[in-house]
Design a protein around this motif. Structure first.
Motif, PDB file in Angstrom:
ATOM      1  N   SER A 105      53.496  27.929 -38.062  1.00  0.00           N
ATOM      2  CA  SER A 105      54.089  28.757 -39.751  1.00  0.00           C
ATOM      3  C   SER A 105      54.167  28.113 -40.578  1.00  0.00           C
ATOM      4  CB  SER A 105      55.832  28.863 -38.669  1.00  0.00           C
ATOM      5  OG  SER A 105      56.360  27.421 -38.542  1.00  0.00           O
ATOM      6  N   ASN A 106      54.545  26.620 -40.377  1.00  0.00           N
ATOM      7  CA  ASN A 106      54.294  25.943 -41.826  1.00  0.00           C
ATOM      8  C   ASN A 106      52.461  25.042 -42.030  1.00  0.00           C
ATOM      9  OD1 ASN A 106      54.408  24.021 -39.608  1.00  0.00           O
ATOM     10  ND2 ASN A 106      55.792  23.075 -39.947  1.00  0.00           N
ATOM     11  N   ILE A 107      51.618  25.395 -41.356  1.00  0.00           N
ATOM     12  CA  ILE A 107      49.856  25.546 -41.598  1.00  0.00           C
ATOM     13  C   ILE A 107      49.785  25.578 -42.800  1.00  0.00           C
ATOM     14  CG2 ILE A 107      49.303  26.917 -40.867  1.00  0.00           C
ATOM     15  CD1 ILE A 107      47.452  25.552 -39.919  1.00  0.00           C
ATOM     16  N   VAL A 108      49.599  24.510 -43.770  1.00  0.00           N
ATOM     17  CA  VAL A 108      49.111  24.664 -44.925  1.00  0.00           C
ATOM     18  C   VAL A 108      47.128  24.286 -45.417  1.00  0.00           C
ATOM     19  CG1 VAL A 108      48.150  23.339 -47.650  1.00  0.00           C
ATOM     20  CG2 VAL A 108      50.568  22.714 -45.729  1.00  0.00           C
ATOM     21  N   LEU A 109      46.790  26.112 -44.843  1.00  0.00           N
ATOM     22  CA  LEU A 109      45.470  25.858 -45.152  1.00  0.00           C
ATOM     23  C   LEU A 109      45.157  25.723 -46.177  1.00  0.00           C
ATOM     24  CD1 LEU A 109      46.010  29.620 -44.192  1.00  0.00           C
ATOM     25  CD2 LEU A 109      45.289  27.751 -42.658  1.00  0.00           C
ATOM     26  N   GLN A 110      44.872  25.260 -47.153  1.00  0.00           N
ATOM     27  CA  GLN A 110      44.480  24.789 -47.775  1.00  0.00           C
ATOM     28  C   GLN A 110      43.949  23.296 -48.451  1.00  0.00           C
ATOM     29  OE1 GLN A 110      47.409  25.803 -48.851  1.00  0.00           O
ATOM     30  NE2 GLN A 110      47.062  28.036 -50.361  1.00  0.00           N
ATOM     31  N   ALA A 111      44.516  22.512 -47.077  1.00  0.00           N
ATOM     32  CA  ALA A 111      44.421  20.838 -46.875  1.00  0.00           C
ATOM     33  C   ALA A 111      42.864  20.739 -46.196  1.00  0.00           C
ATOM     34  CB  ALA A 111      45.457  20.602 -46.315  1.00  0.00           C
ATOM     35  N   ILE A 112      42.551  22.193 -45.480  1.00  0.00           N
ATOM     36  CA  ILE A 112      41.498  22.706 -44.135  1.00  0.00           C
ATOM     37  C   ILE A 112      39.957  22.906 -45.853  1.00  0.00           C
ATOM     38  CG2 ILE A 112      40.170  23.779 -42.748  1.00  0.00           C
ATOM     39  CD1 ILE A 112      43.234  24.336 -41.952  1.00  0.00           C
ATOM     40  N   THR A 113      39.546  21.204 -45.599  1.00  0.00           N
ATOM     41  CA  THR A 113      38.541  21.404 -45.724  1.00  0.00           C
ATOM     42  C   THR A 113      37.180  21.549 -44.979  1.00  0.00           C
ATOM     43  OG1 THR A 113      39.056  19.612 -47.619  1.00  0.00           O
ATOM     44  CG2 THR A 113      36.842  19.440 -47.415  1.00  0.00           C
ATOM     45  N   LEU A 114      36.572  22.040 -45.258  1.00  0.00           N
ATOM     46  CA  LEU A 114      34.419  23.008 -44.029  1.00  0.00           C
ATOM     47  C   LEU A 114      33.500  21.749 -45.213  1.00  0.00           C
ATOM     48  CD1 LEU A 114      34.906  25.945 -43.264  1.00  0.00           C
ATOM     49  CD2 LEU A 114      36.013  24.131 -41.392  1.00  0.00           C
ATOM     50  N   GLN A 115      32.086  21.114 -44.726  1.00  0.00           N
ATOM     51  CA  GLN A 115      31.788  20.569 -45.084  1.00  0.00           C
ATOM     52  C   GLN A 115      30.378  20.107 -44.557  1.00  0.00           C
ATOM     53  OE1 GLN A 115      34.800  16.623 -45.850  1.00  0.00           O
ATOM     54  NE2 GLN A 115      33.333  16.070 -43.954  1.00  0.00           N
ATOM     55  N   ASN A 116      29.475  19.941 -44.647  1.00  0.00           N
ATOM     56  CA  ASN A 116      28.034  19.807 -44.642  1.00  0.00           C
ATOM     57  C   ASN A 116      27.156  18.857 -43.545  1.00  0.00           C
ATOM     58  OD1 ASN A 116      27.366  19.011 -46.050  1.00  0.00           O
ATOM     59  ND2 ASN A 116      26.084  20.256 -46.810  1.00  0.00           N
ATOM     60  N   THR A 117      28.309  18.034 -43.443  1.00  0.00           N
ATOM     61  CA  THR A 117      28.352  16.519 -42.793  1.00  0.00           C
ATOM     62  C   THR A 117      28.849  15.567 -42.374  1.00  0.00           C
ATOM     63  OG1 THR A 117      28.284  15.265 -45.258  1.00  0.00           O
ATOM     64  CG2 THR A 117      25.758  15.649 -44.198  1.00  0.00           C
ATOM     65  N   SER A 118      29.169  14.870 -41.750  1.00  0.00           N
ATOM     66  CA  SER A 118      29.943  14.403 -41.189  1.00  0.00           C
ATOM     67  C   SER A 118      30.331  13.243 -41.418  1.00  0.00           C
ATOM     68  CB  SER A 118      30.088  13.197 -39.217  1.00  0.00           C
ATOM     69  OG  SER A 118      28.761  12.160 -39.625  1.00  0.00           O
ATOM     70  N   SER A 119      29.696  12.615 -42.401  1.00  0.00           N
ATOM     71  CA  SER A 119      30.087  11.070 -43.467  1.00  0.00           C
ATOM     72  C   SER A 119      31.312  12.349 -45.186  1.00  0.00           C
ATOM     73  CB  SER A 119      28.825  10.856 -44.277  1.00  0.00           C
ATOM     74  OG  SER A 119      28.523  11.769 -44.963  1.00  0.00           O
ATOM     75  N   GLY A 120      31.171  13.171 -45.638  1.00  0.00           N
ATOM     76  CA  GLY A 120      31.454  13.905 -46.651  1.00  0.00           C
ATOM     77  C   GLY A 120      30.560  13.702 -47.792  1.00  0.00           C
ATOM     78  N   ILE A 121      29.585  13.451 -47.419  1.00  0.00           N
ATOM     79  CA  ILE A 121      28.450  13.114 -48.610  1.00  0.00           C
ATOM     80  C   ILE A 121      27.398  14.755 -48.581  1.00  0.00           C
ATOM     81  CG2 ILE A 121      26.199  12.076 -49.590  1.00  0.00           C
ATOM     82  CD1 ILE A 121      27.416   9.624 -47.862  1.00  0.00           C
ATOM     83  N   GLY A 122      27.381  15.217 -49.729  1.00  0.00           N
ATOM     84  CA  GLY A 122      27.244  16.815 -49.766  1.00  0.00           C
ATOM     85  C   GLY A 122      28.186  17.814 -49.491  1.00  0.00           C
ATOM     86  N   SER A 123      28.090  19.194 -49.439  1.00  0.00           N
ATOM     87  CA  SER A 123      28.587  20.131 -49.695  1.00  0.00           C
ATOM     88  C   SER A 123      30.032  19.944 -48.958  1.00  0.00           C
ATOM     89  CB  SER A 123      27.682  20.818 -49.952  1.00  0.00           C
ATOM     90  OG  SER A 123      26.344  21.489 -50.719  1.00  0.00           O
ATOM     91  N   SER A 124      31.279  20.674 -50.134  1.00  0.00           N
ATOM     92  CA  SER A 124      32.436  20.795 -49.201  1.00  0.00           C
ATOM     93  C   SER A 124      32.414  21.978 -50.026  1.00  0.00           C
ATOM     94  CB  SER A 124      33.242  19.699 -48.766  1.00  0.00           C
ATOM     95  OG  SER A 124      33.753  19.079 -50.471  1.00  0.00           O
ATOM     96  N   TYR A 125      33.792  22.079 -48.884  1.00  0.00           N
ATOM     97  CA  TYR A 125      34.194  23.505 -49.468  1.00  0.00           C
ATOM     98  C   TYR A 125      36.375  23.713 -48.742  1.00  0.00           C
ATOM     99  CZ  TYR A 125      36.341  28.549 -50.454  1.00  0.00           C
ATOM    100  OH  TYR A 125      37.112  29.252 -51.368  1.00  0.00           O
ATOM    101  N   ASN A 126      37.203  23.825 -49.793  1.00  0.00           N
ATOM    102  CA  ASN A 126      39.140  23.716 -49.249  1.00  0.00           C
ATOM    103  C   ASN A 126      39.223  25.206 -49.141  1.00  0.00           C
ATOM    104  OD1 ASN A 126      38.408  20.887 -50.999  1.00  0.00           O
ATOM    105  ND2 ASN A 126      40.344  20.676 -49.604  1.00  0.00           N
ATOM    106  N   LEU A 127      39.333  25.205 -48.231  1.00  0.00           N
ATOM    107  CA  LEU A 127      40.272  26.716 -48.334  1.00  0.00           C
ATOM    108  C   LEU A 127      41.256  27.241 -49.457  1.00  0.00           C
ATOM    109  CD1 LEU A 127      40.242  27.287 -44.491  1.00  0.00           C
ATOM    110  CD2 LEU A 127      38.709  27.831 -45.166  1.00  0.00           C
ATOM    111  N   THR A 128      41.548  28.342 -49.030  1.00  0.00           N
ATOM    112  CA  THR A 128      42.102  28.670 -50.460  1.00  0.00           C
ATOM    113  C   THR A 128      43.736  29.634 -49.863  1.00  0.00           C
ATOM    114  OG1 THR A 128      40.924  30.436 -51.226  1.00  0.00           O
ATOM    115  CG2 THR A 128      40.538  29.369 -52.358  1.00  0.00           C
ATOM    116  N   GLY A 129      43.139  29.403 -48.830  1.00  0.00           N
ATOM    117  CA  GLY A 129      44.478  30.511 -48.482  1.00  0.00           C
ATOM    118  C   GLY A 129      43.765  31.163 -46.466  1.00  0.00           C
TER     119      GLY A 129
END
Length: 154
Positions: A105-129
């Motif tokens: 009930s208190n999850i902050v979806l905007q704090a979730i990021t999907l990315q294309n590598t484990s290192s974080g180097i490359g493409s990423s996207y933060n959820l907006t809701g």
């Protein structure tokens, strides 16, 4: 609550049985309000058939109304961890499974990021809701992505 899938081992001196709670039993225990939240809410009952001594005598049962209070209680103070996640772009859902019962009930979806590598180097996207609900066992956050997030990820 009666344990269903947990395992036991014996202490080296043979006088203690150590119960390792299964994830299922742990989640079920955590889902019962007021149970095992402190030493004053943690008692044990058991049937005589639960264990026997080396002479094959059953242990004396401990019945409801005469439950044994816990001697040592350690509260749950470990943070949850993510076991795994599943992203389904056909249904627009992101399922995140944790090691513990979760309150979505208190999850902050905007704090979730999907990315294309484990290192974080490359493409990423933060959820907006989106909308998050909890699975039946309480360990998985089932997130329905916004149409904008889904379109961007596709």
């Amino acid at each position: 609550y009666a344990l269903t899938q947990s395992t036991t081992t014996q202490s080296p001196n043979g006088v203690e049985i150590i119960v390792q709670l299964s994830l299922s039993d742990f989640l079920n225990l955590k889902s019962i309000p007021g149970l095992a939240t402190s030493a004053s809410t943690t008692y044990l009952t058991l049937q005589a058939s639960v264990i026997e001594d080396t002479s094959t005598n059953n242990v004396l049962s401990i019945v409801d109304g005469k439950a044994l209070k816990v001697l040592h209680y350690t509260g749950d103070n470990l943070p949850p961890q993510i076991n795994n996640f599943q992203l389904d772009l056909n249904t627009g859902t992101l399922n995140v499974t944790f090691t513990k019962l979760m309150n979505v009930s208190n999850i902050v979806l905007q704090a979730i990021t999907l990315q294309n590598t484990s290192s974080g180097i490359g493409s990423s996207y933060n959820l907006t809701g989106g909308i998050a609900v909890r699975s039946m066992d309480g360990s998985t956050a089932i997130i329905t992505l916004t149409q904008n997030d889904l379109n961007t990820l596709k």
